[in-house]
Design an enzyme around this catalytic site. Sequence first.
Site, mmCIF file in Angstrom:
data_model
loop_
_atom_site.group_PDB
_atom_site.id
_atom_site.type_symbol
_atom_site.label_atom_id
_atom_site.label_comp_id
_atom_site.label_asym_id
_atom_site.label_seq_id
_atom_site.Cartn_x
_atom_site.Cartn_y
_atom_site.Cartn_z
ATOM 1 C CG ASP A 183 1.290 -1.331 10.760
ATOM 2 O OD1 ASP A 183 1.749 -0.403 11.667
ATOM 3 O OD2 ASP A 183 1.502 -1.997 9.730
ATOM 4 C CG ASP B 215 1.595 -6.817 6.374
ATOM 5 O OD1 ASP B 215 0.526 -7.480 5.834
ATOM 6 O OD2 ASP B 215 1.668 -5.560 6.170
ATOM 7 C CE LYS C 143 2.514 4.217 9.175
ATOM 8 N NZ LYS C 143 1.320 3.869 10.019
ATOM 9 N NE ARG D 170 4.051 2.723 13.517
ATOM 10 C CZ ARG D 170 3.766 1.801 13.055
ATOM 11 N NH1 ARG D 170 2.319 1.710 12.947
ATOM 12 N NH2 ARG D 170 4.235 0.998 11.992
ATOM 13 N NE ARG E 165 3.673 3.801 5.440
ATOM 14 C CZ ARG E 165 2.432 4.031 5.457
ATOM 15 N NH1 ARG E 165 2.001 5.107 5.233
ATOM 16 N NH2 ARG E 165 1.481 3.028 5.584
ATOM 17 C CG ASP F 297 6.851 8.606 -0.806
ATOM 18 O OD1 ASP F 297 6.254 7.841 -0.133
ATOM 19 O OD2 ASP F 297 6.244 9.674 -1.262
ATOM 20 N N GLY F 298 8.552 6.116 0.884
ATOM 21 C CA GLY F 298 9.074 6.084 2.385
ATOM 22 C C GLY F 298 8.451 7.147 2.998
#
Length: 495
Positions: A257, A247, A108, A171, A88, A120-121
């Site tokens: 994140d 990740d 994002k 970001r 996403r 759904d991204g």
Amino acid sequence: MLNLAFKNRYQELGEGFYDQSNPAPVSKPSLIKFNEQLAAELGIEVQDEQSIVDLFSGNTIHNSSSPLAMAYAGHQFGHFNPHLGDGRAIYLGELEHIDGRARDVQLKGSGRTRYSRNGDGRSALGPVMREYLVSEAMHKLKMPTTRALAAVLTGEHVIREQVKPGAVMTRVASSFIRVGSFQYFAMNEDLESIRKLADYVIERNYPELAEAENPYLALFEAAVMRQASLIAKWMQIGFIHGVMNTDNMSVAGETIDYGPCAFMGFFDHNQVYSSIDHQGRYSYSNQPNIGLWNLSRFAETLLPFFVQDTDKAVEIAQDVLEQKYVKHYSDEWLAGFRAKCGLTKIDSASDEDDKALIDSLLDTMAKNQADYTLTFYYLSQLDKDPNDNDQSLRGLFSRPKAIDVWLEKWRERLSLESNTNEQRQTSMQSVNPVYIPRNHQIEATIRAAEDNEDFGPFHALYDVLQKPYEYQQGKENYMLPPEPNEIVHQTFCGT
Ligand code: AMP
Ligand code: MG
């Protein structure tokens, strides 16, 4: 169109590293917030609001940008997942910061990509507001972190547990390369790609290592040191990342994140806020161990580049992890907590004694439900000799007598210090914030925005967090821990 020029060295790594993927347009974008100062630092010249909205909603693709979704894998809660990647997020390219180093820019919540799996991204508004507030607060709290450049409402809805307004967050990072990016190629033993990726990270984030005898070992060591220092800083500010999967660990040593992250209220060594962290894998006190675990996974991807002999390579990696990481983390931890407690004469005091004194403060806080941030803030107001000022600190502890005992030991230790009360207080106040983004306040800004389309509380909280170390007249309510009915017990990824 905005006057700027993206570069894209990542794209030059080759097709195996990404999926060329444009943001999906949104129907009715409107600007929530734009970080003008950061934009200016990145050389973005703003002519009008519409061009910002167009670019940072994903509706316009800048003619210098070549958008892509990055490929990566990763260990999530200890389990390897080979198929992650930007599901996403969409990378727009790099811009040059006035400090002379490049920064990466990413949207994002900008639609589906090859890596979206069942998602759904998109992003819901709440997590975008949370990331904007927390990442910018972290920056002001001197934490290495990704930054927030823009937040845009999409005018569309996303379906989560409920139907929510959608938003896109822009970001900015020194790098979006993660431990999981290296794992993605290591899982297929694709040494050629690992080398390319490592060379790219060195060029972009560790240029001083290019001439090292073994640049790959030097990269590993440097990344290990940055991560150790980052996690020590989190511990000092009471920050819990909440989802330290491989990740979600940047190889550039920045906090990245922001999902179910949270600042601690009442101090508890084992505090967990994330609703999905049932075992406490990512609890406050486990963060340094998990950092080490993640960096061990990073080491595994680079072993063939250390030396040919695998046993020897493992030995080298272990040595870096056990000696450098562990030592650097504890040095940074101690130095930071000494500063928080006003202990500067470190030649006359023993490390063990000071560490024991700090540990005993943390234990006393935990046993007495003392607020983490306010404990250190009020401690920064105290004099060498007991007086009425002590009352504000004592009032944070369920049994004030418990902190009296500690204060006596602290004052004994202060007798080694030669500075005045005022000098010590000033230096303590420069590392002990008055304001942090408290969970209940973040929640309140999200409620106002979602329920009443009122972004006033969001902007007000943001403004207070711009000067976290300064007491601000009339902003006392932002200092306070939540009332019992306001306590946030759990935070969510919001994905
Ligand atoms: P995160 O929780 O942000 O670290 O995401 C973990 C993985 O899930 C990453 O590969 C994300 O790109 C992917 N992901 C999270 N949310 C979504 C979403 N709404 N749609 C598609 N992919 C997602
Ligand atoms: Mg992630």
